[in-house]
Design a protein around this motif. Sequence first.
Motif, short mmCIF file in Angstrom:
data_model
loop_
_atom_site.label_atom_id
_atom_site.label_comp_id
_atom_site.label_asym_id
_atom_site.label_seq_id
_atom_site.Cartn_x
_atom_site.Cartn_y
_atom_site.Cartn_z
N THR A 48 -13.84 -21.39 1.56
CA THR A 48 -13.03 -20.66 2.52
C THR A 48 -13.92 -20.20 3.67
O THR A 48 -15.14 -20.12 3.52
CB THR A 48 -12.37 -19.42 1.89
OG1 THR A 48 -13.39 -18.55 1.39
CG2 THR A 48 -11.42 -19.80 0.77
N GLY A 49 -13.30 -19.91 4.81
CA GLY A 49 -14.08 -19.47 5.95
C GLY A 49 -13.28 -18.58 6.89
O GLY A 49 -12.06 -18.74 7.02
N THR A 50 -13.99 -17.64 7.51
CA THR A 50 -13.40 -16.80 8.56
C THR A 50 -14.28 -16.94 9.79
O THR A 50 -15.50 -16.77 9.71
CB THR A 50 -13.37 -15.31 8.13
OG1 THR A 50 -12.57 -15.19 6.96
CG2 THR A 50 -12.80 -14.44 9.23
N TRP A 51 -13.66 -17.27 10.90
CA TRP A 51 -14.37 -17.43 12.17
C TRP A 51 -13.74 -16.54 13.23
O TRP A 51 -12.51 -16.55 13.39
CB TRP A 51 -14.22 -18.88 12.68
CG TRP A 51 -14.90 -19.93 11.90
CD1 TRP A 51 -14.47 -20.48 10.72
CD2 TRP A 51 -16.12 -20.61 12.23
NE1 TRP A 51 -15.35 -21.45 10.31
CE2 TRP A 51 -16.36 -21.55 11.22
CE3 TRP A 51 -17.01 -20.51 13.30
CZ2 TRP A 51 -17.49 -22.38 11.24
CZ3 TRP A 51 -18.12 -21.34 13.32
CH2 TRP A 51 -18.35 -22.26 12.29
N ALA A 52 -14.54 -15.81 13.97
CA ALA A 52 -14.04 -15.18 15.18
C ALA A 52 -13.85 -16.27 16.24
O ALA A 52 -14.56 -17.27 16.23
CB ALA A 52 -15.03 -14.12 15.68
N MET A 53 -12.89 -16.07 17.14
CA MET A 53 -12.63 -17.11 18.14
C MET A 53 -12.20 -16.50 19.47
O MET A 53 -11.80 -15.34 19.54
CB MET A 53 -11.55 -18.10 17.65
CG MET A 53 -10.18 -17.50 17.36
SD MET A 53 -9.13 -17.16 18.82
CE MET A 53 -8.76 -18.81 19.40
N GLU A 54 -12.32 -17.32 20.50
CA GLU A 54 -11.83 -16.96 21.83
C GLU A 54 -11.41 -18.26 22.50
O GLU A 54 -12.09 -19.28 22.35
CB GLU A 54 -12.97 -16.32 22.64
CG GLU A 54 -12.59 -16.01 24.09
CD GLU A 54 -13.64 -15.19 24.83
OE1 GLU A 54 -14.64 -14.77 24.21
OE2 GLU A 54 -13.46 -14.98 26.04
N GLY A 64 0.99 -24.20 36.04
CA GLY A 64 -0.21 -23.47 36.42
C GLY A 64 -0.51 -22.23 35.60
O GLY A 64 -1.28 -21.36 36.02
N MET A 65 0.06 -22.14 34.41
CA MET A 65 -0.15 -20.97 33.56
C MET A 65 -1.60 -20.89 33.07
O MET A 65 -2.28 -21.91 32.95
CB MET A 65 0.78 -21.08 32.36
CG MET A 65 0.85 -19.85 31.49
SD MET A 65 2.15 -20.03 30.20
CE MET A 65 1.18 -20.83 28.89
N THR A 66 -2.06 -19.68 32.82
CA THR A 66 -3.35 -19.49 32.14
C THR A 66 -3.12 -18.67 30.88
O THR A 66 -2.22 -17.83 30.83
CB THR A 66 -4.37 -18.75 33.02
OG1 THR A 66 -3.86 -17.43 33.30
CG2 THR A 66 -4.61 -19.48 34.32
N LEU A 67 -3.91 -18.96 29.87
CA LEU A 67 -3.86 -18.19 28.62
C LEU A 67 -5.28 -17.85 28.20
O LEU A 67 -6.18 -18.70 28.26
CB LEU A 67 -3.17 -19.00 27.52
CG LEU A 67 -2.99 -18.28 26.16
CD1 LEU A 67 -1.72 -18.76 25.48
CD2 LEU A 67 -4.18 -18.49 25.24
N TRP A 68 -5.48 -16.60 27.80
CA TRP A 68 -6.74 -16.17 27.23
C TRP A 68 -6.44 -15.42 25.95
O TRP A 68 -5.52 -14.60 25.91
CB TRP A 68 -7.49 -15.26 28.21
CG TRP A 68 -8.74 -14.66 27.62
CD1 TRP A 68 -9.95 -15.26 27.55
CD2 TRP A 68 -8.89 -13.38 27.02
NE1 TRP A 68 -10.86 -14.42 26.93
CE2 TRP A 68 -10.23 -13.25 26.59
CE3 TRP A 68 -8.01 -12.31 26.78
CZ2 TRP A 68 -10.73 -12.12 25.96
CZ3 TRP A 68 -8.50 -11.18 26.14
CH2 TRP A 68 -9.84 -11.09 25.75
N GLY A 69 -7.19 -15.72 24.91
CA GLY A 69 -6.93 -15.04 23.66
C GLY A 69 -8.17 -14.93 22.81
O GLY A 69 -9.14 -15.67 22.98
N THR A 70 -8.13 -13.97 21.89
CA THR A 70 -9.21 -13.86 20.89
C THR A 70 -8.59 -13.48 19.55
O THR A 70 -7.49 -12.93 19.50
CB THR A 70 -10.26 -12.78 21.24
OG1 THR A 70 -9.79 -11.51 20.77
CG2 THR A 70 -10.52 -12.70 22.72
N GLY A 71 -9.29 -13.81 18.50
CA GLY A 71 -8.81 -13.48 17.16
C GLY A 71 -9.66 -14.14 16.11
O GLY A 71 -10.88 -14.27 16.29
N PHE A 72 -9.01 -14.59 15.05
CA PHE A 72 -9.73 -15.17 13.91
C PHE A 72 -9.04 -16.44 13.42
O PHE A 72 -7.82 -16.52 13.40
CB PHE A 72 -9.77 -14.19 12.73
CG PHE A 72 -10.57 -12.95 13.01
CD1 PHE A 72 -11.94 -12.96 12.88
CD2 PHE A 72 -9.93 -11.78 13.41
CE1 PHE A 72 -12.69 -11.82 13.13
CE2 PHE A 72 -10.67 -10.64 13.68
CZ PHE A 72 -12.04 -10.66 13.54
#
Lengths: 153, 153, 153
Positions: free
Chosen positions: A88-94, A105-113
């Motif tokens: 199993t694994g947990t990774w932080a992401m952006e 022309g949409m932009t998306l920014w996100g962070t999570g796991f």
Amino acid sequence: MTPEDLVAIEEIRQLKARYFHCMDRKRWDEWEECFCEDVVVDTTQEGTPILHGRKAFRDFLEPVLEGVKTVHHGHTSEIALTGPDTATGTWAMEDNLWWPESKGGMTLWGTGFYLEAYRRGDDGRWRIQELKLRRIRTEVNGKQTFPAATDAG
Amino acid sequence: MTPEDLVAIEEIRQLKARYFHCMDRKRWDEWEECFCEDVVVDTTQEGTPILHGRKAFRDFLEPVLEGVKTVHHGHTSEIALTGPDTATGTWAMEDNLWWPESKGGMTLWGTGFYLEAYRRGDDGRWRIQELKLRRIRTEVNGKQTFPAATDAG
Amino acid sequence: MTPEDLVAIEEIRQLKARYFHCMDRKRWDEWEECFCEDVVVDTTQEGTPILHGRKAFRDFLEPVLEGVKTVHHGHTSEIALTGPDTATGTWAMEDNLWWPESKGGMTLWGTGFYLEAYRRGDDGRWRIQELKLRRIRTEVNGKQTFPAATDAG
């Protein structure tokens, strides 16, 4: 943890690296190889249904990202071996996505796991068996969208 | 992959960590030591010529970044050993640069990939032998500059 | 560096991953376990005094972050074993914090380095013994605050 365990952990980390790099470079054939055939993909926080199978995941994602510039970065990972061929694994992401003008022309920014499970196949290669994405924050066109509360469990 | 291979991979990862940290902390002597003397540096996507040798790279970069605050982050890496003393690597990256007011006050933000080769010297130390930077997106003063298309190959 | 050293390095990396993930998921009991009881915490660059002990650190931080969404990402790490049960580490970092409207709605973005020491306890687990945070750049509500000069040493 033994030196042999580290080989498995390294292979899983490079697997996830390949997942990220291939997605952003749109190398879909190699990207698809990162998953078990029967992978379960849960990005339901974004309003999509649970997807079953790597073919379904690619059929969903590749057209959505056509012409979209994407950057997906993975950070600090906790990888735990749960059996001789499972982990199993947990990774932080952006991530950052820019849709072309022709698509709004949409932009998306996100962070999570990413909360994941991995399985080693008969060919000795590790693949992603479960992928669950849980975001802490998402912004569309610079405005926060979801989720309202910290919900990365 | 063997446990011994992992030692080489770890040394290469720490080499690249040192590259990033020394650049942003302006420790140029230690930074220069990250490269083979005959390193080939290809940041031609940004309009610069190919540079040959670590001395040429430092002579180019150190004055450019004088007084500039920089943040260079490296993410998920694929490292492959290609011989007893050679290896290749792909790193996702993101950087932020802030020029001082006295130099125009420009800001730059970018993301992309480092595509690299490494060589272990007679002294047993790994160094960067080839560094190629390919960006997915660059913004200067908050406006997208180049490249227009996804071109991180 | 030996294959056995790599086990210690991997355990320290996963320790730091746990530190980041538990903080952003507000799993404070597990987060507290990441530190030696006598940890020394130096975030004095942000105007706070040096904190002694993990209890003092939690007593300080947990209420400050109540209701605040946080994202802390760690990048490229240099880990050096300095004895059979001691090590040092340097991590690049970036964080984002969003205070709720009820607490003023402030946002903070920063990048810099964690300069750390680790110790392995009698129970065989590595923990953070010293944590020193030095930022290169901080922005509050989108405006640069401190430090004025590159000071990540």
